[in-house]
Design a protein around this motif. Sequence first.
Motif, PDB file in Angstrom:
ATOM      1  N   GLU A 118      68.929  -3.989 -16.276  1.00 21.38           N
ATOM      2  CA  GLU A 118      69.959  -2.963 -16.527  1.00 21.38           C
ATOM      3  C   GLU A 118      71.167  -3.173 -15.623  1.00 21.38           C
ATOM      4  N   GLY A 119      71.139  -4.237 -14.811  1.00 18.84           N
ATOM      5  CA  GLY A 119      72.265  -4.539 -13.926  1.00 18.84           C
ATOM      6  C   GLY A 119      72.192  -3.819 -12.588  1.00 18.84           C
ATOM      7  N   LEU A 120      71.037  -3.210 -12.272  1.00 18.19           N
ATOM      8  CA  LEU A 120      70.911  -2.496 -10.996  1.00 18.19           C
ATOM      9  C   LEU A 120      70.398  -3.436  -9.900  1.00 18.19           C
ATOM     10  N   SER A 121      70.780  -3.112  -8.660  1.00 15.46           N
ATOM     11  CA  SER A 121      70.308  -3.897  -7.528  1.00 15.46           C
ATOM     12  C   SER A 121      69.038  -3.251  -6.968  1.00 15.46           C
ATOM     13  N   VAL A 122      67.970  -4.066  -6.811  1.00 13.01           N
ATOM     14  CA  VAL A 122      66.648  -3.529  -6.486  1.00 13.01           C
ATOM     15  C   VAL A 122      66.187  -3.998  -5.107  1.00 13.01           C
ATOM     16  N   GLY A 123      65.601  -3.072  -4.347  1.00 10.47           N
ATOM     17  CA  GLY A 123      64.974  -3.411  -3.067  1.00 10.47           C
ATOM     18  C   GLY A 123      63.486  -3.164  -3.146  1.00 10.47           C
ATOM     19  N   VAL A 124      62.698  -4.017  -2.480  1.00 10.03           N
ATOM     20  CA  VAL A 124      61.253  -3.790  -2.399  1.00 10.03           C
ATOM     21  C   VAL A 124      60.866  -3.676  -0.933  1.00 10.03           C
ATOM     22  N   ASP A 129      70.360  -0.024  -5.390  1.00 11.55           N
ATOM     23  CA  ASP A 129      70.374   1.211  -6.189  1.00 11.55           C
ATOM     24  C   ASP A 129      69.011   1.884  -6.211  1.00 11.55           C
ATOM     25  N   VAL A 130      67.958   1.068  -6.165  1.00 14.82           N
ATOM     26  CA  VAL A 130      66.602   1.631  -6.219  1.00 14.82           C
ATOM     27  C   VAL A 130      65.685   0.839  -5.283  1.00 14.82           C
ATOM     28  N   ILE A 131      64.780   1.573  -4.630  1.00 17.34           N
ATOM     29  CA  ILE A 131      63.810   0.947  -3.717  1.00 17.34           C
ATOM     30  C   ILE A 131      62.404   1.219  -4.250  1.00 17.34           C
ATOM     31  N   TYR A 132      61.603   0.163  -4.428  1.00 24.69           N
ATOM     32  CA  TYR A 132      60.179   0.337  -4.713  1.00 24.69           C
ATOM     33  C   TYR A 132      59.411   0.050  -3.434  1.00 24.69           C
ATOM     34  N   ALA A 133      58.575   0.998  -3.026  1.00 30.20           N
ATOM     35  CA  ALA A 133      57.846   0.851  -1.770  1.00 30.20           C
ATOM     36  C   ALA A 133      56.352   0.809  -2.033  1.00 30.20           C
ATOM     37  N   GLU A 134      55.669  -0.137  -1.400  1.00 30.65           N
ATOM     38  CA  GLU A 134      54.205  -0.187  -1.475  1.00 30.65           C
ATOM     39  C   GLU A 134      53.626   0.941  -0.632  1.00 30.65           C
ATOM     40  N   ALA A 135      52.541   1.560  -1.107  1.00 29.40           N
ATOM     41  CA  ALA A 135      51.893   2.640  -0.354  1.00 29.40           C
ATOM     42  C   ALA A 135      50.962   2.068   0.720  1.00 29.40           C
ATOM     43  N   TYR A 136      50.589   2.918   1.676  1.00 30.91           N
ATOM     44  CA  TYR A 136      49.621   2.569   2.730  1.00 30.91           C
ATOM     45  C   TYR A 136      48.483   3.590   2.728  1.00 30.91           C
ATOM     46  N   ASP A 137      47.345   3.213   3.312  1.00 28.80           N
ATOM     47  CA  ASP A 137      46.224   4.162   3.447  1.00 28.80           C
ATOM     48  C   ASP A 137      46.645   5.285   4.390  1.00 28.80           C
TER      49      ASP A 137
END
Length: 350
Positions: A267-273, A317-325
């Motif tokens: 969609e043309g968005l800049s993504v962070g992980v 524009d959007v950040i996807y974050a891994e979860a932790y215990d």
Amino acid sequence: MNTEVVYLDEQALDDHMIRRAAEIIRADGTVVFPTETVYGLGANALSEKAVEAIFAAKGRPSDNPLIVHISHLDMLVYLIGEPLSDKARLLIQRFWPGPLTLIFKKSGKVPSSVTAGLDTVAVRMPDNPAALELIRASGLPIAAPSANISGKPSPTLPEHVVSDLQGRVDMILCSTKSRIGLESTVLDLSGSIPVILRPGGVTYEELAEVLGEVRIDKGLLDAHCTPKSPGMKYTHYAPDADMVIVKGSINSVQEKIQALAASKASEGLSVGVLASDETAGYYKNVNVLSLGSRKNYAVIASNVFEKLREFDIIGVDVIYAEAYDEQGMGLAVMNRMKKAAGFNMIEVQP
Ligand code: TXA
Ligand code: MG
């Protein structure tokens, strides 16, 4: 406002600078100082006028009470006006100076602006030589919230404070990166059973070892319950980007994040992980930042706020974050990440 910015060596403190900062505190001014958790924005806790300057500098809602920082137990007795309970004594012996804030019924000495009108006061003794010397030299308890503009991630590096507060406070004492990197644990001792209102640098497990029975405020675990600590109800620590946490087995989390990232990128968005050392190499065509190894949650915790701010600088524009215990420091890490994400979380099945 002209802000004096000073660099300190915590191993060899400059007495002249500490005295200068203490004079500012005594004159109802504002001084940012390092602590072991995050940087704090300090002022005389016994002066309404000084405390108002803290709220103004941060843009903080006035219904959110402040933590009072002390260097000596005499100050605590003054603030609470009665002898310490056995539980308080045990906790203080084990965890002070350190990242544990205790909530007591307050004496009449504490201005109501510090406690936002509550009949309790939050107190902690920070484990940082510059902070302790500043409190000692000023001879006053120092009220200090985290030294960020309200709503932003808390500051763990001098540059975070300078970028948020230069021109808004009288002095900034810069030092190294904050050792713990997440705020103190807030523990309410004003009722019969101690309750954790904010998870932080001292873990639930450590508190349970000393106290036996400890509860965790329901509002922390359930997005639909109102937290008991006023500060926990605000969206907080928030990066500029939208943030989503993805929870599940590590392989399914990686696959899910990569798929979501690819779709946003199309969609043309800049993504962070927001990944970990073990997973960072997996992601393709996105901005990946690692919090550190999943084997060491203390390191993960120390990097959360710094990496959220880095994503702001990159401008994703959007950040996807891994979860932790949610065990040990993981409880505090996930609490900050959930708040940064506005409780936006996806659970994937293995
Ligand atoms: O590690 C820390 O605690 C840092 C450093 C600078 O010491 N300080 C900090 O302050 O995190 P602040 O203001 O950002 O967070 C204080 C938290 C808020 O959630 C506030 O609502 C809660 O403590 N709090 C303060 N007084 C309270 C009270 N009397 N009852 C319930 N919650 C209280
Ligand atoms: Mg804060």
